[in-house]
Design an enzyme around this catalytic site. Structure first.
Site, PDB file in Angstrom:
ATOM      1  N   HIS A 277     -11.198  -2.736   3.266  1.00  8.28           N
ATOM      2  CA  HIS A 277     -11.021  -2.313   4.655  1.00  8.28           C
ATOM      3  C   HIS A 277     -11.827  -1.079   5.009  1.00  8.28           C
ATOM      4  O   HIS A 277     -11.934  -0.727   6.190  1.00  8.28           O
ATOM      5  CB  HIS A 277      -9.537  -2.037   4.918  1.00  8.28           C
ATOM      6  CG  HIS A 277      -9.008  -0.894   4.116  1.00  8.28           C
ATOM      7  ND1 HIS A 277      -8.838  -0.962   2.748  1.00  8.28           N
ATOM      8  CD2 HIS A 277      -8.620   0.356   4.474  1.00  8.28           C
ATOM      9  CE1 HIS A 277      -8.376   0.196   2.307  1.00  8.28           C
ATOM     10  NE2 HIS A 277      -8.238   1.009   3.323  1.00  8.28           N
ATOM     11  N   ASP A 278     -12.375  -0.387   4.006  1.00  6.81           N
ATOM     12  CA  ASP A 278     -13.155   0.833   4.240  1.00  6.81           C
ATOM     13  C   ASP A 278     -14.652   0.631   4.074  1.00  6.81           C
ATOM     14  O   ASP A 278     -15.419   1.590   4.187  1.00  6.81           O
ATOM     15  CB  ASP A 278     -12.709   1.941   3.272  1.00  6.81           C
ATOM     16  CG  ASP A 278     -11.398   2.586   3.672  1.00  6.81           C
ATOM     17  OD1 ASP A 278     -11.042   2.514   4.856  1.00  6.81           O
ATOM     18  OD2 ASP A 278     -10.726   3.160   2.793  1.00  6.81           O
TER      19      ASP A 278
ATOM     20  N   ASP B  78      -2.980   4.758  -2.379  1.00  6.48           N
ATOM     21  CA  ASP B  78      -4.033   5.351  -1.560  1.00  6.48           C
ATOM     22  C   ASP B  78      -4.370   6.755  -2.044  1.00  6.48           C
ATOM     23  O   ASP B  78      -3.475   7.578  -2.271  1.00  6.48           O
ATOM     24  CB  ASP B  78      -3.554   5.390  -0.108  1.00  6.48           C
ATOM     25  CG  ASP B  78      -4.627   5.832   0.856  1.00  6.48           C
ATOM     26  OD1 ASP B  78      -5.643   5.126   0.959  1.00  6.48           O
ATOM     27  OD2 ASP B  78      -4.444   6.878   1.514  1.00  6.48           O
TER      28      ASP B  78
ATOM     29  N   ASP C  54       0.856  -1.190   0.000  1.00  6.02           N
ATOM     30  CA  ASP C  54       0.000   0.000   0.000  1.00  6.02           C
ATOM     31  C   ASP C  54       0.896   1.246   0.000  1.00  6.02           C
ATOM     32  O   ASP C  54       1.681   1.451   0.927  1.00  6.02           O
ATOM     33  CB  ASP C  54      -0.899   0.003   1.238  1.00  6.02           C
ATOM     34  CG  ASP C  54      -2.311   0.475   0.920  1.00  6.02           C
ATOM     35  OD1 ASP C  54      -2.431   1.497   0.216  1.00  6.02           O
ATOM     36  OD2 ASP C  54      -3.273  -0.165   1.361  1.00  6.02           O
TER      37      ASP C  54
ATOM     38  N   GLU D 181      -6.501   4.179  -5.845  1.00  8.38           N
ATOM     39  CA  GLU D 181      -7.766   4.556  -5.214  1.00  8.38           C
ATOM     40  C   GLU D 181      -8.062   5.967  -5.683  1.00  8.38           C
ATOM     41  O   GLU D 181      -7.302   6.897  -5.410  1.00  8.38           O
ATOM     42  CB  GLU D 181      -7.648   4.502  -3.697  1.00  8.38           C
ATOM     43  CG  GLU D 181      -8.955   4.856  -2.986  1.00  8.38           C
ATOM     44  CD  GLU D 181      -8.793   4.988  -1.478  1.00  8.38           C
ATOM     45  OE1 GLU D 181      -9.747   4.681  -0.755  1.00  8.38           O
ATOM     46  OE2 GLU D 181      -7.704   5.414  -1.034  1.00  8.38           O
TER      47      GLU D 181
END
Length: 595
Positions: free
Chosen positions: A347-348, A217, A111, A273
């Protein structure tokens, strides 16, 4: 009657490659497997589960942040990009994980969190030490504004993603610094070429160590309008306003530079993302000739029904809304030559069975298989989130607030009392309790509870008290119970991932939605040409209701006459009679049709 697609409808036939056909599993390290008895998952724990992932059909493992961090936002606030956080292990542990994955023909993504750092990063400590420091311009600093009465005010009215102002006052140097998220997550100044080179250098560092690529991210937030104009006033009576900082003026320039400086030199995978981005704009990020990203994560489908109050509350929504979004992304990316990142959990986000289907005990397993069939028969790279393969669902909404660890969940409820409809106060606490349950339903915590491995204490995740409470249902729903059960959700996932690999047209073929206005059924076709020149045509029919549905298929009856069932979620025959099929509650079926 919908016209049957032909081979000429296969637009912009994509080049086949490992990062398109590979199945990705996202690992949230804190919650995957603890081998040291600390209550927190670790890298050796991930390594110990490589056989489990390999058996499932996983090719690529994506690790959420594992680098040194004070954990104000669970690792998305990095204090040292080159040092594994001691909670998870050591740099040597990470290199060992790379090696073990590669020995199994698997790959690993890290990440990359470079829109912002931790406020404890050495770069920021230098930057805030004085206005003359050589790293001052590595972050975004501005002088204060003045209010009507001469009081100190932030430079503009932007609201941070987790609440409060985007600007934090620094007493030492007498200026504000910018943070799109928490004050403990100051944004890097990508206008500074030294910042960009530092990012590229750390990317090279990890690629040279054995990493196979990056999930990036909020990468489309790296470029800001340096004038920082006030956001339009949409929340009357409030100073702070929500505005979009996505896709700033130089974002494509920066990503193209990243590609030239780093990505072109490695056989690597990149997925960004990119919040606040529609399908047409996503093509600017993902079309191969633009040399930016290989694919991006969209948010539209996971925000279906989003409340005007907050993204963390879902209002009732029609099923056709989800179908419309999925269709738009599938067709636009295909026709425009982009590539799609397929996910329904991460995860979100809350658990997909609870979000999109039915997590009641009688429908949970059927819903999990239905969603698995949908997930794996759309066009793009499949991303599975840990626990999705065993049908994990949201935590009970009866849990007290203190069990929810996520800063966003806490802040949504903290700011809600003063920031939402003032009549809530007049109507009293019961209304806030109702709101709280709705926040819980979409809380990020739902995905972050420890993985349910078996029925032993702490769900087999740890020998000591976990950092976060395990889901209450772990004794019944866990990986061990499902491994050898041919009827389990995990066994279905294993099968459908195998079938996807065996049918290239399910990965690369064109997509056509059928019956767009049907509120019960999601039906579509996939059409592709195999390497040997053979055209393949598939029909997918999914019943998203809890009742028997008779569905008339809007295709040529001749094409349906010799339909062969490839896979059904009930694992028994689902016969098409002329142009009609009956599907039981939450049943899905994949057919191979005549061309």
């Amino acid at each position: 009657m919908t016209e049957t697609p032909t081979s000429s409808d296969v637009f912009n036939k994509p080049v086949k490659t490992w990062w398109k056909s590979g199945n990705v599993m996202q690992i949230y390290p804190s919650s995957y497997k603890d081998t040291t008895g600390t209550g927190t998952g670790d890298i050796p724990g991930i390594q110990s589960k490589i056989p489990y992932m390999k058996d499932l059909g996983i090719d690529i493992v994506w690790l959420s942040p594992i680098f040194e961090s004070p954990l104000y936002d669970m690792g998305y606030d990095i204090a040292d990009y080159r040092k594994v956080d001691a909670r998870y292990g050591t740099n040597d542990d990470l290199l060992s994980l790379f090696s073990s994955l590669h020995s199994q023909g698997m790959k690993c993504l890290l990440d990359l969190v470079v829109n912002h750092t931790s406020h404890q990063h050495a770069w920021f400590k230098e930057s805030r030490s004085s206005r003359d420091n050589k790293k001052r311009d590595w972050y975004i600093w501005r002088d204060s504004d003045k209010g009507l009465n001469g009081e100190r005010m932030p430079p503009n009215n932007w609201k941070a993603a987790f609440g409060g102002s985007c600007w934090e006052w620094d007493e030492v140097t007498g200026q504000y610094y910018f943070h799109m998220f928490l004050a403990e997550q100051p944004d890097l100044n990508w206008e500074n070429p030294d910042v960009r080179e530092a990012v590229y250098d750390l990317m090279r560092f990890w690629m040279d160590q054995g990493c196979d690529g990056f999930r990036m991210d909020v990468i489309n937030l790296i470029s800001k309008d340096t004038n920082f104009p006030n956001a339009p006033i949409t929340d009357l009576g409030q100073f702070l306003q929500s505005g979009s900082v996505a896709n700033g003026p130089r974002v494509h320039e920066f990503l193209q530079e990243m590609h030239r400086e780093v990505c072109v030199h490695y056989d690597m995978m990149t997925v960004g993302e990119v919040p606040g981005t529609g399908p047409e704009e996503m093509l600017l990020f993902t079309r191969p000739e633009r040399k930016e990203l290989q694919m991006g994560f969209t948010f539209e489908h996971v925000e279906v029904g989003r409340s005007a109050m907050t993204e963390r509350i879902i209002d009732p929504w029609p099923f056709t809304a989800l179908k419309t979004v999925l269709n738009s992304w599938q067709t636009t990316m295909e026709r425009g030559g982009g590539w799609h990142a397929l996910y329904i959990e991460n995860h979100d986000q809350p658990r997909s069975i609870s979000r999109f289907a039915n997590d009641a005990p009688e429908w949970r397993e059927k819903s999990g298989k239905l969603l698995a069939l949908m997930h794996t028969t759309l066009c793009g790279t499949v991303y599975i989130y840990q626990g999705q393969e065993i049908g994990m669902i949201n935590v009970p909404d009866t849990w007290p607030l203190e069990e929810f660890q996520d800063v966003e969940t806490q802040n949504v409820l903290k700011y809600s009392w003063n920031g939402w409809d003032s009549s809530l106060k007049e109507r009293g606490v019961p209304d806030m309790e109702r709101i709280q349950k709705r926040v819980y339903a979409k809380a990020r915590d739902n995905a972050r509870v420890p993985m349910s491995w078996d029925s032993s204490p702490n769900a087999g995740f740890s020998t000591s008290k976990p950092w976060m409470r395990v889901n209450d249902d772990f004794a019944d729903y866990n990986a061990a119970n499902q491994m050898d059960d041919p009827k389990s959700v995990r066994s279905f996932w294993k099968l459908v991932l195998k079938i996807r690999k065996e049918h290239d047209s399910l990965i690369y073929g064109s997509f056509t939605m059928l019956s767009p206005g049907d509120e019960r059924i999601f039906a579509y076709t996939r059409l592709g040409v195999d390497d040997d020149g053979t055209t393949r045509f598939y029909l997918i029919v999914l019943n998203f209701t809890n009742r028997l549905v008779s569905y008339r298929i809007p295709l040529d009856v001749e094409k349906l006459k010799h339909a062969r069932l490839v896979l059904g979620t009930y694992r028994d025959e689902v016969v098409i009679s002329k142009d009609e099929v009956q599907l039981r509650a939450y049943e899905g079926a994949l057919y191979k049709l005549s061309v």
